[in-house]
Every structure is written in C-alpha cells, then in structure tokens.
Scaffold this active site. Structure first.
Site, mmCIF file in Angstrom:
data_model
loop_
_atom_site.group_PDB
_atom_site.id
_atom_site.type_symbol
_atom_site.label_atom_id
_atom_site.label_comp_id
_atom_site.label_asym_id
_atom_site.label_seq_id
_atom_site.Cartn_x
_atom_site.Cartn_y
_atom_site.Cartn_z
ATOM 1 C CB SER A 73 -1.093 -0.020 1.246
ATOM 2 O OG SER A 73 -1.785 0.741 1.019
ATOM 3 C CG HIS B 153 -5.905 -2.767 0.192
ATOM 4 N ND1 HIS B 153 -5.030 -2.162 -1.161
ATOM 5 C CD2 HIS B 153 -4.801 -1.916 1.026
ATOM 6 C CE1 HIS B 153 -4.182 -1.246 -0.822
ATOM 7 N NE2 HIS B 153 -3.995 -1.014 0.475
ATOM 8 C CG ASP C 229 -7.211 -3.030 -3.560
ATOM 9 O OD1 ASP C 229 -7.791 -2.389 -2.722
ATOM 10 O OD2 ASP C 229 -5.845 -2.948 -3.482
#
Length: 285
Positions: free
Chosen positions: A113, A263, A235
C-alpha cells in the site's frame, strides 16, 4: 549514553542503537548470514505483524528486516508529528535511515500500500540501496484526475475524513471489512479493525489525509530499479487501472495481476503472494 542491540550481519557485528530499535520497533530476523536482505514495509492501519505469514517462506534463505512506520504499530508515539509527517518523503527518510544504519546495500523492498510509494521515493533518492522493489496494492494517487482513475472522488474523500472525525472506531470497523473483503473469513476484517483501532484517532486522520491526498505520479518515470507490481482484483483502495498505470510509467516494471479479493493478500492469500515474490526474486536482472 546510548544502549546497543547487537546483530551479526554478514559475519560482522553491527552495533545498532537501541533508540533506533525503539523508534521503529525494528526487527532483524531470518538467516542473518544470508547474502540477500528483504525489507518488509507495511501499509496504513497495519503494522509489521501483517507480514507474519509471508515472512516465514523466506526466513531460511534471507535476512529479514521489519519495522513499523512512525505513527503506527509499536513505533515510538512521541516520534510522530503532523507537521513533520505531512508528506511521504519524510517516511522515505525513515526507511533510508534504517537501511543506512544497518549498512545494507541492494536490499529487496517488499512494500504494501502506501509503503510502496514511500519505497519508490526512497529508491529514487538512493538507488544503490535497493536492487528490487515489490509493490503490493500500490497507488501513486488515490484521487481521480483527468484521464486518471485513482478510485476516489473529492466527495469520497470528504466523506471518509468526516466519518473518521465523527466516530473513528465505527469508521474503522466498517472500513476494515470493506478493505479486507474475504467476507467468508471475518477474522481477517476483525484483525484489520483491531490494528486500526489501536491508532490514535487524531494521528490516523492526519496520516490518512497525507496518504489519500498524495500524488507521486511525476516521480514514477525517474525510478530506475527493477519493480514487480502486484495488483489485486476488487481492491476498494486501488482499482486495477492503477496497477496498469504504474506499469506504464515505471520503466523497469513487471505487472502481476493476481486473482485475490481485497487489499491485503499478505493476510488473505499469503502462500500465493509468497510464490509471486519468490519468482521475482529468482529472476535475473
């Protein structure tokens, strides 16, 4: 006087200031004599424990470095300042501090991320520190723009920030389930909700604003390291178009779209993610 924690790295004894260990909850694990080092970096609302399933696949053959971003996990809460950490480059400086103190060269960064962009910024500043970057659920910009699909409108972000402000813990509970997906495994969503809830609400809001309002698109063409982009389907934070955008704008990149919901593949599909990482590690530059 500084206290020191001793690690044996490449047959050399490294004196690591305990203050640095405390600052980032820094851990050095795995095969300390290994030639190759993997650095695991976590995303917003999680900490280094999110890598616990994946790291086991590499503990025998690689030196492993794990840490918590300032403002999250078990990092030093006094180290966070909303003024200092108002841009991702500050986190990139933290990553470079860790690499430099450990005297590491050509590490492989496995980043999830927001830490993917942090890693890109760090690698641009010090390319020799990294041999490869593995980016999981990465996004250079979350906000939609002309001819760019980031996944969020300005109204979306306004609602997100207002929800975090009004009742942070209720927001954390709802957002965690949507971000994790994998509804047949509710324990995963509960885990993310737990780590989100451990953050101080004011810190979480400050960090979220920095992340969701960041724009690293112009930096992408200047990255010269070899990169694997791992893109999940469905996602909520990173549409599939974002993975393709990254691949188009990072010169030495490979895009791998995996059939994983949500995610957080390091939690929902760690074996599949580990195989993808291992395959890229074994590729010749």
């Amino acid at each position: 006087m500084h206290r020191y924690t001793l690690f044996n790295l490449e047959t050399l004894t490294l004196e690591l200031p305990t203050s640095l260990v405390n600052k980032y909850n820094l851990k050095v694990e795995g095969n300390l004599e290994a030639a190759q080092t993997l650095v695991f970096a976590h995303g917003f609302g999680t900490d280094q424990t999110s890598w616990r399933f994946v790291k086991e696949a590499f503990s025998e053959n690689y030196r492993l470095v794990l840490y918590d971003n300032i403002g999250g996990g078990k990092s030093d809460p006094n180290a966070f300042s909303p003024i200092k950490y108002q841009e991702l480059n500050t986190y990139a400086s933290d990553l470079l501090e860790i690499v430099n103190v450990l005297n590491l060269k050509s590490v492989v960064l496995v980043a999830h991320s927001v830490s993917s962009m942090i890693g890109i910024l760090a690698a641009i500043r010090n390319p020799a520190a990294f041999s490869k970057l593995i980016l999981v659920g990465a996004s250079p910009r979350y906000l939609n723009d002309e001819d760019y699909e980031g996944g969020f409108s300005r109204d979306d972000l306004d609602v997100l920030f207002k929800s975090m402000t009004a009742n942070y813990y209720a927001w954390a509970s709802g957002f965690s389930s949507v971000a994790m997906r994998n509804y047949e495994k509710p324990e995963l969503g509960k885990e993310f909700a737990s780590t989100l809830s451990e953050l101080q609400p004011n810190v979480a809001l400050s960090v979220a604003k920095v992340i969701f309002q960041s724009d690293c698109r112009l930096a992408l063409p200047t990255l010269k390291n070899n990169v694997l982009i791992i893109q999940m389907k469905n996602d909520v934070a990173v549409p599939e178009a974002v993975g393709r955008y990254l691949h188009t704008h990072i010169e030495h990149s490979k895009l791998l779209e995996i059939d994983v919901e949500g995610h957080f593949p390091q939690l929902s599909a760690p074996d599949l993610l580990s195989v993808a990482i291992e395959s890229f590690l074994n590729e010749q530059n």
